[in-house]
Design an enzyme around this catalytic site. Sequence first.
Site, short mmCIF file in Angstrom:
data_model
loop_
_atom_site.label_atom_id
_atom_site.label_comp_id
_atom_site.label_asym_id
_atom_site.label_seq_id
_atom_site.Cartn_x
_atom_site.Cartn_y
_atom_site.Cartn_z
CD GLU A 70 11.26 7.40 8.60
OE1 GLU A 70 11.02 7.27 9.83
OE2 GLU A 70 10.42 7.77 7.76
CB SER A 76 10.42 1.61 2.29
OG SER A 76 9.29 1.03 1.67
CB CYS A 80 -0.23 -3.44 7.07
SG CYS A 80 -0.89 -1.82 6.60
CB ALA A 345 -0.78 1.16 3.47
CG ASN A 349 1.54 2.97 -1.38
OD1 ASN A 349 2.69 2.96 -1.79
ND2 ASN A 349 1.16 2.27 -0.32
CE1 TYR A 471 -21.49 -20.71 -9.83
CE2 TYR A 471 -22.00 -21.11 -12.14
CZ TYR A 471 -22.07 -21.50 -10.81
OH TYR A 471 -22.69 -22.66 -10.47
#
Length: 595
Positions: A70, A76, A80, A345, A349, A471
């Site tokens: 990375e 990680s 968002c 995302a 995933n 409902y």
Amino acid sequence: MGGSIMGLGLGSPMARSSSVIHGVIRRFASTRMVDIIGKRIAVIGGVAGGASAAARARRMSEDAEITVFERGPYVSFANCGLPYYVGNVIKSQDKLVLASPELFMKRYNIRVHTNTEVMRIDTRGKVLVVKKTSDDSGESSVWLHPYDELVLSPGATAIKPSIPGIDLPGIFSIRTVPDSEHVRQYIEDTKAKSAVVVGGGFIGLEMAENLHHLGLKTTIIEGLPQVMAPLDAEMIAPVHDRIRASGSELLLEEQVTSFERKDTGGPITVTTAAGKTIESDIVIMSIGVRPVVDLAKAAGIELGRKGGISVDASMRTSQPHIYAVGDAIETENVVSGEHELVPLAGPANRQGRVAADNAVTDRQVRFRGVQSTSVCGVFGLTVASTGLSEKTLKKLGREYAKVYLHPGHHVSYYPGAKTIDFKLLYDPKSGQVLGAQGVGEEGVERRIDVLAVAIQGKMTVFDLEEVELCYAPAYGSAKDITNMAGMVAANFIRGDHPTLHADQVQLGDYFLLDVREQSEFQAGHIPNATNVPLSELRQRMDELPLDRPILCYCAVGQRGYNATRALMQNDFEVYNLSGGFRTYMAAKAANLLLE
């Protein structure tokens, strides 16, 4: 596992000579160890796609050697959530970090190298050339890392247009945790009171909302006639109203042409093509992202027509033993069959799982495709969609029909019912669901989720009529919005409910019949309409023309439907205006009415 040339400084003659590095790769590839028990899985890039691929690979194989590279400091994290960290809704940066390299090692036995960049992929030798900055002095090291299977998850980068002044301090993009930290720190250090957000997409609107939450006077500048371009214009009309009602300024069809700071530490002057100037303490650029594909392209991996990495349903690229996932790839839309770039995302995933299964097992796992299901909070409104929009269906030349509804999110007699503006798109022959959009304060995402499943299952509007959902008065209605949308569409297909739309007909060609009560009519109506309330319609039918088509409407469509059924059975040519006066006003606000 793997050869090392850790002492190779990037500033040395050896590092500068590509021929020397190529020679090292060849020698390394010919002598590397091959007697390991499991496969060597390398993953380039973390976050949603890469981190999911690595974790899934471990769950599928305890024997595999798994390594993640990375280039940022976090492998990680919840990108968002970045706007909400800026807005101090999420208080701690630690909440954004989902997993550390230490956790990956302890929990999954996966080695993670952060602040590390893969410089080159040698596809013939199946070797990566890897660079890592070792300390704050900038000293770097290079080594070679072999792989048997490789997963690319390089992500996307914020688009940075060539606008004069774009590099001024105080102008930011938000893609990473450090980006959001820099914005927070800048606001605190400068005591910022105002902000300009350039771009009205999901991230731009979330940033605008959070800056407003911090008390900054916020201006949104969008080059298109509407914010949230994936949705249809009439559905966004209430969003525009809500943004302006918040006290924020919204400039549509405006292009930024320059940024300028006249005094050190002073405000940034944002100038548009129309000559408008806005003084702002901070600017957030949010005009979209582009896939990061340089590494893949250099490795001979094919790109698609949209500029992303081309993959098949197994997430395989054009190069053997190399997969790709996430924001950098193009993948098929399950409704249209077209290939798209979808930087979300959820799909990333799932793609990571598919790539890992195919890389480490004999399973033939396939990714179904995307349908761009998304949701966004905008100044107290929830805006969500799934499947194809009307504008996309028009662009594809595909036949479609649509339904507008404006019910409450639960029964009206239970306190707190909030209106949902809802749009359903479907095939007028088969009834297959093609897309849906919703805007409201409560219950929107639940309905769009149901329609997302319907699209996955290739369900029809006739299926929606029969869908059995939860409902209780506080949660919905006995006939849920999903049911009602299916019923309205099914009635149209059966011929029981002739429907027209305000943006598809010349209203002057019809006798306009307003069936609301007189007080509603007097508060506002379509020009040249005649008011005959539904409660009086059966007694006053002799006032209506039999030699001219009638277009009737009410507030949201339900009374108009009842009027249409009554008039049809009395030999009138009649149509109901879908969505009633509320949709008419939204179409008018979006400049969609035919003149």
